[in-house]
Design an enzyme around this catalytic site. Structure first.
Site, PDB file in Angstrom:
ATOM      1  N   TYR A 124     -42.816 -46.924 -38.211  1.00  0.00           N
ATOM      2  CA  TYR A 124     -42.041 -46.799 -36.976  1.00  0.00           C
ATOM      3  C   TYR A 124     -42.461 -47.874 -35.978  1.00  0.00           C
ATOM      4  O   TYR A 124     -41.630 -48.574 -35.403  1.00  0.00           O
ATOM      5  CB  TYR A 124     -42.244 -45.408 -36.367  1.00  0.00           C
ATOM      6  CG  TYR A 124     -41.700 -45.264 -34.952  1.00  0.00           C
ATOM      7  CD1 TYR A 124     -40.342 -45.021 -34.732  1.00  0.00           C
ATOM      8  CD2 TYR A 124     -42.542 -45.377 -33.844  1.00  0.00           C
ATOM      9  CE1 TYR A 124     -39.844 -44.904 -33.434  1.00  0.00           C
ATOM     10  CE2 TYR A 124     -42.057 -45.256 -32.557  1.00  0.00           C
ATOM     11  CZ  TYR A 124     -40.712 -45.018 -32.349  1.00  0.00           C
ATOM     12  OH  TYR A 124     -40.214 -44.898 -31.077  1.00  0.00           O
ATOM     13  N   GLY A 183     -54.129 -40.700 -38.355  1.00  0.00           N
ATOM     14  CA  GLY A 183     -53.247 -41.757 -37.860  1.00  0.00           C
ATOM     15  C   GLY A 183     -52.914 -41.655 -36.390  1.00  0.00           C
ATOM     16  O   GLY A 183     -52.205 -42.509 -35.863  1.00  0.00           O
ATOM     17  N   ARG A 241     -54.689 -34.678 -36.839  1.00  0.00           N
ATOM     18  CA  ARG A 241     -53.829 -35.297 -37.842  1.00  0.00           C
ATOM     19  C   ARG A 241     -54.231 -36.763 -37.986  1.00  0.00           C
ATOM     20  O   ARG A 241     -54.519 -37.423 -36.988  1.00  0.00           O
ATOM     21  CB  ARG A 241     -52.358 -35.176 -37.429  1.00  0.00           C
ATOM     22  CG  ARG A 241     -51.905 -33.730 -37.434  1.00  0.00           C
ATOM     23  CD  ARG A 241     -50.449 -33.587 -37.151  1.00  0.00           C
ATOM     24  NE  ARG A 241     -50.089 -33.955 -35.803  1.00  0.00           N
ATOM     25  CZ  ARG A 241     -49.018 -33.489 -35.174  1.00  0.00           C
ATOM     26  NH1 ARG A 241     -48.207 -32.640 -35.771  1.00  0.00           N
ATOM     27  NH2 ARG A 241     -48.742 -33.865 -33.955  1.00  0.00           N
ATOM     28  N   VAL A 263     -44.390 -33.444 -26.715  1.00  0.00           N
ATOM     29  CA  VAL A 263     -45.394 -32.394 -26.580  1.00  0.00           C
ATOM     30  C   VAL A 263     -45.172 -31.511 -25.349  1.00  0.00           C
ATOM     31  O   VAL A 263     -45.460 -30.315 -25.383  1.00  0.00           O
ATOM     32  CB  VAL A 263     -46.810 -33.024 -26.644  1.00  0.00           C
ATOM     33  CG1 VAL A 263     -47.056 -33.961 -25.485  1.00  0.00           C
ATOM     34  CG2 VAL A 263     -47.886 -31.985 -26.734  1.00  0.00           C
ATOM     35  N   GLN A 266     -34.352 -43.934 -35.352  1.00  0.00           N
ATOM     36  CA  GLN A 266     -35.078 -42.883 -36.066  1.00  0.00           C
ATOM     37  C   GLN A 266     -36.405 -42.809 -35.312  1.00  0.00           C
ATOM     38  O   GLN A 266     -37.159 -43.785 -35.268  1.00  0.00           O
ATOM     39  CB  GLN A 266     -35.254 -43.312 -37.525  1.00  0.00           C
ATOM     40  CG  GLN A 266     -35.794 -42.273 -38.482  1.00  0.00           C
ATOM     41  CD  GLN A 266     -37.153 -41.728 -38.141  1.00  0.00           C
ATOM     42  OE1 GLN A 266     -37.286 -40.568 -37.690  1.00  0.00           O
ATOM     43  NE2 GLN A 266     -38.191 -42.525 -38.288  1.00  0.00           N
TER      44      GLN A 266
END
Ligand SMILES: NC(=O)c1ccc[n+]([C@@H]2O[C@H](COP(=O)([O-])OP(=O)(O)OC[C@H]3O[C@@H](n4cnc5c(N)ncnc54)[C@H](O)[C@@H]3O)[C@@H](O)[C@H]2O)c1
Length: 324
Positions: free
Chosen positions: A146, A274, A272, A189, A80
Protein backbone atom coordinates in the site's frame (compact mmCIF):
# COMPACT_ATOMS: atom_id res chain seq x y z
CA UNK A 1 -15.23 25.70 -10.62
CA UNK A 2 -15.85 22.32 -12.26
CA UNK A 3 -14.34 19.47 -10.30
CA UNK A 4 -14.03 15.71 -10.28
CA UNK A 5 -13.67 13.86 -6.98
CA UNK A 6 -12.59 10.22 -7.33
CA UNK A 7 -13.48 8.16 -4.27
CA UNK A 8 -16.44 10.52 -3.79
CA UNK A 9 -18.52 8.01 -1.80
CA UNK A 10 -15.73 7.34 0.67
CA UNK A 11 -15.00 8.82 4.07
CA UNK A 12 -12.77 11.75 3.06
CA UNK A 13 -14.12 12.06 -0.50
CA UNK A 14 -17.74 12.55 0.56
CA UNK A 15 -16.76 15.21 3.10
CA UNK A 16 -14.81 16.99 0.33
CA UNK A 17 -17.78 16.73 -2.05
CA UNK A 18 -20.10 18.36 0.51
CA UNK A 19 -17.64 21.20 1.08
CA UNK A 20 -17.22 21.89 -2.65
CA UNK A 21 -20.98 21.82 -3.26
CA UNK A 22 -21.66 24.14 -0.30
CA UNK A 23 -19.41 26.72 -1.96
CA UNK A 24 -21.23 26.50 -5.29
CA UNK A 25 -18.78 24.34 -7.22
CA UNK A 26 -19.86 21.67 -9.70
CA UNK A 27 -18.78 18.16 -8.72
CA UNK A 28 -18.76 14.91 -10.64
CA UNK A 29 -18.00 12.04 -8.29
CA UNK A 30 -16.33 8.90 -9.59
CA UNK A 31 -16.62 5.86 -7.35
CA UNK A 32 -17.13 2.14 -7.89
CA UNK A 33 -18.51 1.76 -4.35
CA UNK A 34 -15.83 -0.82 -3.46
CA UNK A 35 -15.73 0.56 0.10
CA UNK A 36 -17.68 3.79 -0.34
CA UNK A 37 -21.32 4.14 0.64
CA UNK A 38 -24.02 5.71 -1.45
CA UNK A 39 -25.62 7.17 1.70
CA UNK A 40 -22.45 9.20 2.29
CA UNK A 41 -23.73 11.17 -0.70
CA UNK A 42 -27.28 11.79 0.59
CA UNK A 43 -26.56 15.48 0.99
CA UNK A 44 -24.70 15.72 -2.32
CA UNK A 45 -27.66 14.32 -4.26
CA UNK A 46 -29.75 17.28 -3.01
CA UNK A 47 -27.62 19.54 -5.27
CA UNK A 48 -28.26 19.71 -9.01
CA UNK A 49 -24.56 20.58 -9.36
CA UNK A 50 -23.64 17.02 -8.34
CA UNK A 51 -23.59 13.84 -10.37
CA UNK A 52 -22.07 10.46 -9.63
CA UNK A 53 -20.37 8.27 -12.22
CA UNK A 54 -20.58 4.86 -10.59
CA UNK A 55 -17.48 3.43 -12.19
CA UNK A 56 -13.84 2.57 -11.58
CA UNK A 57 -10.78 4.78 -12.06
CA UNK A 58 -9.11 1.98 -14.00
CA UNK A 59 -11.65 1.97 -16.84
CA UNK A 60 -10.01 2.30 -20.23
CA UNK A 61 -12.18 5.21 -21.41
CA UNK A 62 -11.62 7.38 -18.32
CA UNK A 63 -10.00 10.02 -20.58
CA UNK A 64 -13.25 10.41 -22.52
CA UNK A 65 -15.26 10.78 -19.32
CA UNK A 66 -12.87 13.37 -17.93
CA UNK A 67 -12.74 15.10 -21.33
CA UNK A 68 -16.54 15.48 -21.41
CA UNK A 69 -16.52 17.02 -17.94
CA UNK A 70 -13.48 19.25 -18.65
CA UNK A 71 -12.78 19.85 -14.94
CA UNK A 72 -10.60 22.64 -13.60
CA UNK A 73 -9.40 20.34 -10.82
CA UNK A 74 -9.37 16.58 -10.30
CA UNK A 75 -9.22 15.46 -6.67
CA UNK A 76 -7.96 11.87 -6.78
CA UNK A 77 -8.89 9.98 -3.62
CA UNK A 78 -10.14 6.64 -4.99
CA UNK A 79 -7.98 3.85 -3.62
CA UNK A 80 -7.76 0.43 -2.07
CA UNK A 81 -7.06 1.65 1.48
CA UNK A 82 -6.53 -1.55 3.48
CA UNK A 83 -2.82 -2.14 4.24
CA UNK A 84 -3.39 -5.78 5.19
CA UNK A 85 -5.26 -6.45 1.92
CA UNK A 86 -2.32 -4.89 0.07
CA UNK A 87 0.01 -7.38 1.78
CA UNK A 88 -2.32 -10.29 0.95
CA UNK A 89 -2.85 -9.30 -2.67
CA UNK A 90 -0.24 -6.74 -3.77
CA UNK A 91 -1.09 -7.05 -7.47
CA UNK A 92 -4.72 -6.17 -6.88
CA UNK A 93 -3.68 -3.27 -4.66
CA UNK A 94 -1.32 -1.97 -7.35
CA UNK A 95 -4.09 -2.38 -9.93
CA UNK A 96 -6.18 0.22 -8.14
CA UNK A 97 -3.53 2.33 -6.46
CA UNK A 98 -0.80 2.44 -9.12
CA UNK A 99 -2.59 1.75 -12.41
CA UNK A 100 -5.64 3.72 -11.25
CA UNK A 101 -3.50 6.76 -10.50
CA UNK A 102 -1.65 6.47 -13.83
CA UNK A 103 -5.03 6.24 -15.56
CA UNK A 104 -6.20 9.40 -13.79
CA UNK A 105 -2.98 11.22 -14.76
CA UNK A 106 -3.36 10.07 -18.35
CA UNK A 107 -7.04 11.11 -18.43
CA UNK A 108 -6.09 14.57 -17.12
CA UNK A 109 -3.41 14.90 -19.77
CA UNK A 110 -5.91 13.98 -22.49
CA UNK A 111 -8.55 16.32 -21.10
CA UNK A 112 -6.13 19.22 -20.63
CA UNK A 113 -6.74 19.40 -16.88
CA UNK A 114 -3.53 20.42 -15.16
CA UNK A 115 -4.39 20.49 -11.47
CA UNK A 116 -4.62 17.10 -9.79
CA UNK A 117 -4.75 16.87 -6.01
CA UNK A 118 -3.76 13.38 -4.87
CA UNK A 119 -4.43 11.69 -1.53
CA UNK A 120 -0.99 10.38 -0.62
CA UNK A 121 -0.16 8.66 2.66
CA UNK A 122 2.00 10.55 5.15
CA UNK A 123 1.41 7.83 7.74
CA UNK A 124 3.13 5.20 5.59
CA UNK A 125 5.43 7.32 3.37
CA UNK A 126 8.38 7.56 5.75
CA UNK A 127 8.56 4.03 7.16
CA UNK A 128 9.46 3.99 10.84
CA UNK A 129 11.40 7.23 11.43
CA UNK A 130 12.90 7.98 14.82
CA UNK A 131 13.10 11.79 14.59
CA UNK A 132 9.57 13.19 14.72
CA UNK A 133 7.72 15.12 13.47
CA UNK A 134 9.07 14.26 10.04
CA UNK A 135 9.18 16.62 7.05
CA UNK A 136 8.72 15.95 3.32
CA UNK A 137 12.45 16.05 2.52
CA UNK A 138 12.95 12.76 4.40
CA UNK A 139 13.39 9.92 1.89
CA UNK A 140 10.33 7.76 1.27
CA UNK A 141 10.64 4.34 2.89
CA UNK A 142 7.50 2.34 2.14
CA UNK A 143 7.08 -0.78 4.30
CA UNK A 144 4.00 -2.28 2.62
CA UNK A 145 2.59 -2.67 -0.89
CA UNK A 146 0.00 0.00 0.00
CA UNK A 147 2.74 2.45 1.03
CA UNK A 148 4.82 1.64 -2.07
CA UNK A 149 1.82 2.12 -4.36
CA UNK A 150 1.00 5.49 -2.80
CA UNK A 151 4.60 6.69 -3.27
CA UNK A 152 4.47 5.36 -6.84
CA UNK A 153 1.35 7.49 -7.40
CA UNK A 154 3.25 10.59 -6.27
CA UNK A 155 6.17 9.72 -8.58
CA UNK A 156 3.95 9.13 -11.61
CA UNK A 157 2.19 12.43 -11.08
CA UNK A 158 5.55 14.14 -10.77
CA UNK A 159 6.70 12.53 -14.02
CA UNK A 160 3.51 13.76 -15.70
CA UNK A 161 4.33 17.25 -14.41
CA UNK A 162 7.73 17.08 -16.10
CA UNK A 163 6.53 15.41 -19.29
CA UNK A 164 3.20 17.17 -19.89
CA UNK A 165 2.95 20.14 -17.56
CA UNK A 166 0.42 18.57 -15.19
CA UNK A 167 0.26 20.50 -11.90
CA UNK A 168 -0.06 17.81 -9.22
CA UNK A 169 -0.17 18.39 -5.49
CA UNK A 170 0.14 15.30 -3.33
CA UNK A 171 -1.20 15.65 0.19
CA UNK A 172 0.58 13.18 2.46
CA UNK A 173 -2.16 12.64 5.03
CA UNK A 174 -1.54 11.38 8.54
CA UNK A 175 -4.26 9.38 10.36
CA UNK A 176 -7.53 10.99 9.35
CA UNK A 177 -10.62 10.58 11.56
CA UNK A 178 -14.10 12.04 11.76
CA UNK A 179 -17.70 11.56 10.61
CA UNK A 180 -18.27 8.90 7.92
CA UNK A 181 -15.19 6.87 8.75
CA UNK A 182 -16.20 3.24 8.47
CA UNK A 183 -15.96 1.46 11.85
CA UNK A 184 -15.60 -1.80 9.95
CA UNK A 185 -12.41 -0.65 8.23
CA UNK A 186 -8.99 -1.79 9.44
CA UNK A 187 -7.49 1.63 10.18
CA UNK A 188 -10.15 4.00 11.44
CA UNK A 189 -9.31 3.53 15.09
CA UNK A 190 -11.42 6.45 16.38
CA UNK A 191 -14.50 5.04 14.63
CA UNK A 192 -13.60 1.50 15.70
CA UNK A 193 -13.21 2.34 19.40
CA UNK A 194 -16.23 4.67 19.31
CA UNK A 195 -18.42 2.03 17.69
CA UNK A 196 -17.21 -0.70 20.07
CA UNK A 197 -17.73 1.38 23.23
CA UNK A 198 -21.15 2.57 22.05
CA UNK A 199 -22.17 -1.05 21.63
CA UNK A 200 -20.90 -2.01 25.07
CA UNK A 201 -17.66 -3.67 23.92
CA UNK A 202 -14.33 -2.53 25.36
CA UNK A 203 -12.33 -2.27 22.13
CA UNK A 204 -9.06 -4.10 21.49
CA UNK A 205 -5.61 -2.52 21.46
CA UNK A 206 -2.89 -4.51 19.70
CA UNK A 207 0.42 -4.11 21.52
CA UNK A 208 0.97 -2.30 24.80
CA UNK A 209 -0.90 0.85 23.76
CA UNK A 210 2.18 3.08 23.65
CA UNK A 211 2.29 3.29 19.84
CA UNK A 212 1.55 6.83 18.69
CA UNK A 213 -0.22 8.29 15.68
CA UNK A 214 -0.83 11.81 14.39
CA UNK A 215 -4.63 12.16 14.26
CA UNK A 216 -5.96 14.87 11.95
CA UNK A 217 -9.64 15.77 11.72
CA UNK A 218 -11.40 15.23 8.39
CA UNK A 219 -12.68 18.83 8.24
CA UNK A 220 -9.09 20.06 8.38
CA UNK A 221 -8.11 17.56 5.68
CA UNK A 222 -10.95 18.82 3.46
CA UNK A 223 -9.59 22.35 3.96
CA UNK A 224 -6.18 21.11 2.78
CA UNK A 225 -7.70 19.65 -0.41
CA UNK A 226 -9.60 22.89 -1.00
CA UNK A 227 -6.44 24.98 -0.51
CA UNK A 228 -4.48 22.75 -2.89
CA UNK A 229 -7.29 22.91 -5.47
CA UNK A 230 -7.30 26.70 -5.34
CA UNK A 231 -3.50 27.19 -5.31
CA UNK A 232 -1.76 28.73 -8.33
CA UNK A 233 -0.80 26.04 -10.83
CA UNK A 234 2.86 26.94 -10.35
CA UNK A 235 2.68 25.26 -6.95
CA UNK A 236 3.26 21.51 -7.15
CA UNK A 237 4.81 18.82 -4.98
CA UNK A 238 4.11 16.85 -1.81
CA UNK A 239 2.86 18.41 1.40
CA UNK A 240 2.41 16.75 4.77
CA UNK A 241 -1.06 17.14 6.22
CA UNK A 242 -0.96 16.31 9.91
CA UNK A 243 -0.87 17.99 13.27
CA UNK A 244 2.64 17.03 14.43
CA UNK A 245 1.07 15.84 17.69
CA UNK A 246 1.50 12.22 18.78
CA UNK A 247 -1.30 10.48 20.68
CA UNK A 248 -0.86 7.00 22.13
CA UNK A 249 -3.49 4.38 21.40
CA UNK A 250 -4.22 4.01 25.11
CA UNK A 251 -4.75 7.79 25.48
CA UNK A 252 -6.97 7.80 22.42
CA UNK A 253 -9.11 5.00 23.86
CA UNK A 254 -9.35 6.87 27.18
CA UNK A 255 -10.42 10.10 25.43
CA UNK A 256 -13.10 8.31 23.42
CA UNK A 257 -14.40 6.50 26.50
CA UNK A 258 -14.49 9.84 28.38
CA UNK A 259 -16.42 11.47 25.51
CA UNK A 260 -18.96 8.64 25.79
CA UNK A 261 -19.11 8.84 29.57
CA UNK A 262 -17.94 5.24 30.05
CA UNK A 263 -14.82 3.89 31.72
CA UNK A 264 -14.46 0.45 30.12
CA UNK A 265 -10.74 -0.33 29.90
CA UNK A 266 -9.51 -1.67 26.57
CA UNK A 267 -8.56 -5.29 26.00
CA UNK A 268 -4.90 -5.71 25.05
CA UNK A 269 -3.84 -8.25 22.42
CA UNK A 270 -0.41 -9.12 20.96
CA UNK A 271 1.04 -6.46 18.66
CA UNK A 272 0.51 -6.96 14.95
CA UNK A 273 3.64 -7.27 12.85
CA UNK A 274 4.56 -4.45 10.55
CA UNK A 275 2.98 -1.60 12.53
CA UNK A 276 5.25 1.38 13.19
CA UNK A 277 5.73 2.47 16.80
CA UNK A 278 5.40 6.20 16.24
CA UNK A 279 4.64 8.74 13.52
CA UNK A 280 3.91 12.45 13.39
CA UNK A 281 4.13 14.83 10.44
CA UNK A 282 5.72 18.25 10.23
CA UNK A 283 3.28 20.44 8.28
CA UNK A 284 5.45 23.57 8.06
CA UNK A 285 5.53 23.40 4.24
CA UNK A 286 1.71 23.18 4.02
CA UNK A 287 1.49 26.15 6.37
CA UNK A 288 3.92 28.22 4.31
CA UNK A 289 2.86 27.26 0.76
CA UNK A 290 -0.82 26.32 1.11
CA UNK A 291 -1.69 28.52 4.08
CA UNK A 292 -2.95 25.35 5.80
CA UNK A 293 -3.03 24.62 9.50
CA UNK A 294 -5.12 22.14 11.47
CA UNK A 295 -7.78 23.85 13.58
CA UNK A 296 -9.75 21.06 15.23
CA UNK A 297 -8.10 19.66 18.36
CA UNK A 298 -8.45 15.98 19.14
CA UNK A 299 -10.96 16.44 21.98
CA UNK A 300 -13.35 18.44 19.78
CA UNK A 301 -12.74 16.11 16.83
CA UNK A 302 -13.61 13.08 18.95
CA UNK A 303 -16.79 14.83 20.15
CA UNK A 304 -17.87 15.51 16.53
CA UNK A 305 -17.13 11.90 15.58
CA UNK A 306 -19.01 10.46 18.55
CA UNK A 307 -22.00 12.69 17.80
CA UNK A 308 -22.05 11.35 14.26
CA UNK A 309 -21.65 7.73 15.41
CA UNK A 310 -24.55 8.13 17.87
CA UNK A 311 -26.74 9.61 15.12
CA UNK A 312 -25.98 7.04 12.46
CA UNK A 313 -24.97 3.70 13.95
CA UNK A 314 -28.45 2.33 14.49
CA UNK A 315 -29.65 3.64 11.15
CA UNK A 316 -26.65 2.17 9.40
CA UNK A 317 -26.96 -1.36 10.63
CA UNK A 318 -25.45 -4.19 11.50
CA UNK A 319 -21.98 -2.57 11.73
CA UNK A 320 -20.03 -5.00 13.87
CA UNK A 321 -17.15 -3.30 15.62
CA UNK A 322 -13.80 -4.15 14.13
CA UNK A 323 -10.65 -4.26 16.19
CA UNK A 324 -7.77 -1.81 16.20
N1 LIG B 1 -8.17 7.73 6.06
C1 LIG B 1 -6.88 7.97 6.26
O1 LIG B 1 -6.41 8.06 7.41
C2 LIG B 1 -5.96 8.18 5.09
C3 LIG B 1 -4.61 8.44 5.35
C4 LIG B 1 -3.74 8.63 4.28
C5 LIG B 1 -4.22 8.58 2.97
N2 LIG B 1 -5.53 8.31 2.75
C6 LIG B 1 -6.01 8.25 1.36
O2 LIG B 1 -7.16 9.06 1.24
C7 LIG B 1 -8.03 8.50 0.25
C8 LIG B 1 -9.43 8.33 0.80
O3 LIG B 1 -9.37 7.41 1.88
P1 LIG B 1 -10.64 7.13 2.83
O4 LIG B 1 -10.11 6.94 4.19
O5 LIG B 1 -11.70 8.14 2.55
O6 LIG B 1 -11.05 5.68 2.30
P2 LIG B 1 -12.45 5.14 1.72
O7 LIG B 1 -12.28 3.67 1.54
O8 LIG B 1 -13.56 5.60 2.57
O9 LIG B 1 -12.52 5.86 0.31
C9 LIG B 1 -11.96 5.33 -0.86
C10 LIG B 1 -13.02 5.40 -1.93
O10 LIG B 1 -12.45 4.95 -3.18
C11 LIG B 1 -13.42 4.12 -3.81
N3 LIG B 1 -12.72 3.23 -4.74
C12 LIG B 1 -11.92 2.18 -4.43
N4 LIG B 1 -11.44 1.63 -5.55
C13 LIG B 1 -11.95 2.35 -6.59
C14 LIG B 1 -11.81 2.29 -8.01
N5 LIG B 1 -11.04 1.35 -8.60
N6 LIG B 1 -12.48 3.19 -8.76
C15 LIG B 1 -13.26 4.14 -8.17
N7 LIG B 1 -13.43 4.25 -6.86
C16 LIG B 1 -12.77 3.37 -6.07
C17 LIG B 1 -14.12 3.38 -2.69
O11 LIG B 1 -15.37 2.87 -3.04
C18 LIG B 1 -14.23 4.50 -1.64
O12 LIG B 1 -15.41 5.24 -1.79
C19 LIG B 1 -7.37 7.20 -0.20
O13 LIG B 1 -6.64 7.46 -1.37
C20 LIG B 1 -6.43 6.86 0.94
O14 LIG B 1 -5.33 6.09 0.49
C21 LIG B 1 -6.42 8.10 3.79
Amino acid sequence: MRTIVTGAAGFIGSNLVDSLLADGHTVVGIDNLATGRIDNLDNAFQHDTFTLAETGVTRSDLGELVGEIAPDVVFHLAAQVDVRKSVGDPCSDAGTNVLGTINVAEACRQAGTRRVVFAASGGSRYGAPTALPIAEDAPPHPLSPYAAAKVAGELYLSAYADMYGLAPISLALSNVYGPRQDPRGEAGVVAIFGCALLRGHPGTIYGDGTATRDYVYVGDVVDAFRSAGAAPETLTGTFNIGTGVQTTTTDLHRMIAAALGVDDPPVYAPARTGEVQAIALDHTAAHQRLGWDPHVGITDGIDHTIAWLRETLDRRDSATPATA
